[in-house]
Scaffold this active site. Sequence first.
Site, PDB file in Angstrom:
ATOM      1  N   GLY A 103      20.208  59.745  12.328  1.00 31.85           N
ATOM      2  CA  GLY A 103      20.083  60.750  11.282  1.00 31.85           C
ATOM      3  C   GLY A 103      21.030  60.437  10.149  1.00 31.85           C
ATOM      4  N   LYS A 104      21.162  61.388   9.235  1.00 31.90           N
ATOM      5  CA  LYS A 104      22.044  61.184   8.093  1.00 31.90           C
ATOM      6  C   LYS A 104      23.500  61.066   8.524  1.00 31.90           C
ATOM      7  CE  LYS A 104      19.189  63.678   4.708  1.00 31.90           C
ATOM      8  NZ  LYS A 104      19.137  64.845   3.788  1.00 31.90           N
ATOM      9  N   GLU A 105      23.848  61.710   9.640  1.00 30.60           N
ATOM     10  CA  GLU A 105      25.263  61.813   9.990  1.00 30.60           C
ATOM     11  C   GLU A 105      25.604  61.325  11.391  1.00 30.60           C
ATOM     12  OE1 GLU A 105      26.240  65.859   9.156  1.00 30.60           O
ATOM     13  OE2 GLU A 105      26.293  65.527   6.995  1.00 30.60           O
ATOM     14  N   LYS A 128      27.350  58.324  21.049  1.00 26.68           N
ATOM     15  CA  LYS A 128      27.036  58.853  19.717  1.00 26.68           C
ATOM     16  C   LYS A 128      28.117  58.443  18.731  1.00 26.68           C
ATOM     17  CE  LYS A 128      26.186  63.227  17.266  1.00 26.68           C
ATOM     18  NZ  LYS A 128      25.993  64.693  17.424  1.00 26.68           N
ATOM     19  N   ASP A 231      23.436  75.077  13.262  1.00 29.23           N
ATOM     20  CA  ASP A 231      22.433  74.074  12.879  1.00 29.23           C
ATOM     21  C   ASP A 231      21.360  73.978  13.961  1.00 29.23           C
ATOM     22  OD1 ASP A 231      21.336  72.107  11.169  1.00 29.23           O
ATOM     23  OD2 ASP A 231      22.251  70.499  12.343  1.00 29.23           O
ATOM     24  N   ASP A 248      24.306  68.451  19.449  1.00 28.88           N
ATOM     25  CA  ASP A 248      24.637  68.349  18.015  1.00 28.88           C
ATOM     26  C   ASP A 248      25.458  69.546  17.531  1.00 28.88           C
ATOM     27  OD1 ASP A 248      23.271  65.970  17.930  1.00 28.88           O
ATOM     28  OD2 ASP A 248      21.443  66.828  17.081  1.00 28.88           O
TER      29      ASP A 248
END
Length: 295
Positions: A103-105, A128, A231, A248
């Site tokens: 993902g973006k992060e 991760k 989120d 997450d």
Amino acid sequence: MIDDVVKLFKEMDSKDLRILAGIEIGMKHFEWVPAEDIMKYTRLSHSDLEFKLKKLIRNNMVIGTNQPYEGYQIYFDGYDTLALNTLVKRGTISAIGDEIGVGKESVVHEAVKEPELSFGEPQGVILKFHREGRTSFKSVKRTRSHLEGKEHFSWIYAARLAAKREAAIIKELYPDVSVPKLLDNNRHALVMDVAKGTLLYKTKLEDPEWFLNEILRQVALVYEKGYIHSDLSEYNIFVNENGVQFIDWPQYVEVSHPHAEELLERDVTNVLKHFKRKYQIDKDTKEIISEIMNN
């Protein structure tokens, strides 16, 4: 790519790792770490350092500049290498498998942890790497309350702090809340148990009402402990025959956050929209929020 990092990691020597560690330390104080500071930390001669840096730059471990002075930054592959070196030394991981999420992060990989004392079978785990700050420092600072007021920070600071936050909240919630167990954390990397089941958005549930109630029960448990995921959606909820697991967590907030109710409502709304769209189950958002906050 992590495959390239692993291959290069096996070829690196202690001097390479010292250079990466020296740049990492220097980036606490400099946007571009002066070559003189790296030389002091590594105790390498100018010629040895220059030779090693050229190799690290060629392998995308480090980037450099000559303006306004000769300076260097560690790059993603270099920071991954430092984390891998520590995790391997600790015995937390012994092999890395396929990339299973990006993902973006963050970037997520399958990995293997050898059994302690060589007894039992190797354990599949999740590795991760946080990537906060990869695209825009200003954007990350604007959306992460824990970075407010930081005048100088590098992307490695943002990524490391995000990983530290996520590690802390997982340890705080586990095992009372259904989250994967944290096994280790170093720099911007987390090692966790594999989440059980499949992601909610990929799953056709036979008893969706039960799973919706279980998700909301877990949201309430998190709130009772003083936190909000902030989120939450069908993309970070795993479902299995025994229940659910939330993943997450770097954007979590405490219930004392000035926008706590708004963030809680967003989480609940995301979940309810999914179940209404896919299973035609309709529940009152305000009523659920009230029950969670006043339980």
